[in-house]
Design a protein around this motif. Sequence first.
Motif, PDB file in Angstrom:
ATOM      1  N   LYS A 179      15.149  31.418 -61.058  1.00 34.81           N
ATOM      2  CA  LYS A 179      14.102  32.148 -60.344  1.00 34.81           C
ATOM      3  C   LYS A 179      13.810  31.456 -59.018  1.00 34.81           C
ATOM      4  O   LYS A 179      13.646  32.110 -57.990  1.00 34.81           O
ATOM      5  CB  LYS A 179      12.846  32.214 -61.211  1.00 34.81           C
ATOM      6  N   GLY A 180      13.801  30.114 -59.056  1.00 31.60           N
ATOM      7  CA  GLY A 180      13.560  29.349 -57.829  1.00 31.60           C
ATOM      8  C   GLY A 180      14.608  29.656 -56.773  1.00 31.60           C
ATOM      9  O   GLY A 180      14.305  29.787 -55.590  1.00 31.60           O
ATOM     10  N   LYS A 181      15.850  29.787 -57.226  1.00 35.68           N
ATOM     11  CA  LYS A 181      16.941  30.092 -56.300  1.00 35.68           C
ATOM     12  C   LYS A 181      16.721  31.478 -55.684  1.00 35.68           C
ATOM     13  O   LYS A 181      16.869  31.674 -54.478  1.00 35.68           O
ATOM     14  CB  LYS A 181      18.271  30.037 -57.060  1.00 35.68           C
ATOM     15  N   LYS A 182      16.342  32.439 -56.545  1.00 35.78           N
ATOM     16  CA  LYS A 182      16.118  33.804 -56.049  1.00 35.78           C
ATOM     17  C   LYS A 182      14.962  33.825 -55.047  1.00 35.78           C
ATOM     18  O   LYS A 182      15.026  34.497 -54.017  1.00 35.78           O
ATOM     19  CB  LYS A 182      15.799  34.742 -57.225  1.00 35.78           C
ATOM     20  N   ILE A 183      13.899  33.070 -55.367  1.00 35.25           N
ATOM     21  CA  ILE A 183      12.739  33.031 -54.472  1.00 35.25           C
ATOM     22  C   ILE A 183      13.136  32.432 -53.124  1.00 35.25           C
ATOM     23  O   ILE A 183      12.752  32.928 -52.063  1.00 35.25           O
ATOM     24  CB  ILE A 183      11.590  32.225 -55.128  1.00 35.25           C
ATOM     25  N   THR A 184      13.949  31.368 -53.168  1.00 38.28           N
ATOM     26  CA  THR A 184      14.404  30.730 -51.930  1.00 38.28           C
ATOM     27  C   THR A 184      15.198  31.726 -51.080  1.00 38.28           C
ATOM     28  O   THR A 184      14.969  31.844 -49.869  1.00 38.28           O
ATOM     29  CB  THR A 184      15.267  29.500 -52.254  1.00 38.28           C
ATOM     30  N   ILE A 185      16.105  32.456 -51.729  1.00 41.70           N
ATOM     31  CA  ILE A 185      16.923  33.420 -50.985  1.00 41.70           C
ATOM     32  C   ILE A 185      16.047  34.540 -50.428  1.00 41.70           C
ATOM     33  O   ILE A 185      16.168  34.922 -49.254  1.00 41.70           O
ATOM     34  CB  ILE A 185      18.039  33.996 -51.900  1.00 41.70           C
ATOM     35  N   PHE A 186      15.123  35.034 -51.255  1.00 31.51           N
ATOM     36  CA  PHE A 186      14.219  36.098 -50.811  1.00 31.51           C
ATOM     37  C   PHE A 186      13.436  35.650 -49.590  1.00 31.51           C
ATOM     38  O   PHE A 186      13.375  36.337 -48.570  1.00 31.51           O
ATOM     39  CB  PHE A 186      13.263  36.462 -51.957  1.00 31.51           C
ATOM     40  N   SER A 187      12.854  34.446 -49.687  1.00 36.18           N
ATOM     41  CA  SER A 187      12.026  33.930 -48.596  1.00 36.18           C
ATOM     42  C   SER A 187      12.863  33.716 -47.336  1.00 36.18           C
ATOM     43  O   SER A 187      12.405  33.976 -46.213  1.00 36.18           O
ATOM     44  CB  SER A 187      11.358  32.628 -49.026  1.00 36.18           C
ATOM     45  N   ALA A 188      14.113  33.251 -47.526  1.00 36.17           N
ATOM     46  CA  ALA A 188      14.984  33.000 -46.374  1.00 36.17           C
ATOM     47  C   ALA A 188      15.286  34.305 -45.642  1.00 36.17           C
ATOM     48  O   ALA A 188      15.198  34.376 -44.406  1.00 36.17           O
ATOM     49  CB  ALA A 188      16.273  32.327 -46.826  1.00 36.17           C
ATOM     50  N   ILE A 189      15.625  35.345 -46.409  1.00 33.14           N
ATOM     51  CA  ILE A 189      15.956  36.631 -45.779  1.00 33.14           C
ATOM     52  C   ILE A 189      14.710  37.220 -45.109  1.00 33.14           C
ATOM     53  O   ILE A 189      14.756  37.682 -43.959  1.00 33.14           O
ATOM     54  CB  ILE A 189      16.531  37.611 -46.832  1.00 33.14           C
TER      55      ILE A 189
END
Lengths: 253, 242
Positions: free
Chosen positions: A142-152
């Motif tokens: 989930k942390g990875k997904k959140i990081t990617i979401f926030s980056a985009i």
Amino acid sequence: MAETIQRPSGPAGSISEEKRQRLLELVRGRTAARPTDLAEDEVMVWPSLVVVEALSAVVFTFLLLATAILINAPLAEIANPTVTPNPSKAPWYFLNLQELLLHMHPSLAGVIVPTIALVAIGAIPFIDRSPLGVGILFTSDKGKKITIFSAIYTFVLVVALILFDEFVGVTATLQGTVPEVVYQYIIPVITMLALIALLGLLIQRIFQPTRREMVMAFFTGFVVAFFVLTVVGTAFRGTGMDLFWPWDVESAH
Amino acid sequence: MRREHTIADRVTSSALWRSIVRHGYPDTQRNQALVIASNVFLHLHPVKIKRYATKVTYTFCLGGLSFFMFLVLTLTGVLLMFYYVPSTDQAYTNMQEIEASVTFGMLMRNMHRYAAHGMVIAVFLHMCRVFYTGSYKPPREFNWIVGVILLVLTFLLSFTGYLLPWDQLAYWAITVGSEMAGAAPIVGEQAQFLMVGDYEIGQATLIRFYTLHVIFLPLAAALMMAVHFWRIRKDGGISGPL
């Protein structure tokens, strides 16, 4: 040489017969297995870590040497206070701030925003104190997904804002009709706060994050914004600090 | 099997060698421990370390690389100092001489500049690595703050060095930078004057930046690095899964 095996010292008879080690055989030469007090998940720093350090030092010495041989550092004409180059740029790692400078009041871009950012970064360990996720990159899936979401999210919005200000122009539109403080302070501050709040809200709604994951969303936002602003300020800003393609911008660094 | 008596054996069994190195060849665990513990530089390290901590894909060597860049900068910086006079009359000519007539001068200057860029990048990425692995969490809060201070010191080191070539790039980059400081609320004007040492960038600025660049900031960074490395040990070594 094999490790020397010492007979237990002390007065004879102090050790019971069953516990006494018996010397069965002496083998000269290197032993295949050595006695160790290392735990299963431990290694000796020498050689396991020092080898990595020495190797990376060698690799980077060569990389630095190769770059230094192949590419010469720039040296422009002698400093001349009467000739202002266009554009005049700060060192590249401050071009993110110089990019901000184009969109808001200098005190906001050059001092207030970076100070708040630094203090916020320093405060991270006091905001997220749980031991959750230590030693694990991105903590969880989930942390990875959140990081990617926030980056985009950050990437798209920062680029969009820069383009909006360039082609529509907050200052250009409002100059003269409203007091300076509106487009130099109020609009930029509200925009920044609103977009940060929106990021938090979206992350909260979509992911129901832990505090660690929420902090990750904001830190990622900072890193990506820093990165985009630096790249735009360095490679896309040319004469008059207008937007250009990188190949039309003269490299200064 | 008799051990060969090589020159290396003679050297390592001499009184001089044994007065410096107090352990045998590190092929036994005892000597591997001693080599770390009895060396002032290596004893930054513990003798044993968790296996995951040696994985390159965990740290990407970024903290070590930042330190490595600092060492390269110190070495090349000292060599450059032999030829550089921080005077507005001489600085630019010195730069040209370093590039054209000093043996390996250009190489030293190039390495100094690229290592400086490299250090800024390495320190920033190191911060990201530490963040994304959650390594700032208690008990490492204070070391995270020391790290943030080191990040600022790295920026300042690089920024003060930027003026020294005394070319148009340097002059106007520092002009832009000092104007940013001048925009600070309330104390802006004073901050800018403190930084520039005059009403415009000139000799006063050059000597300030030079002094900060070659003495004050490197010492401050070295001090903070000592705290930073020491705290890693005191906080239980490099972070890892619980």
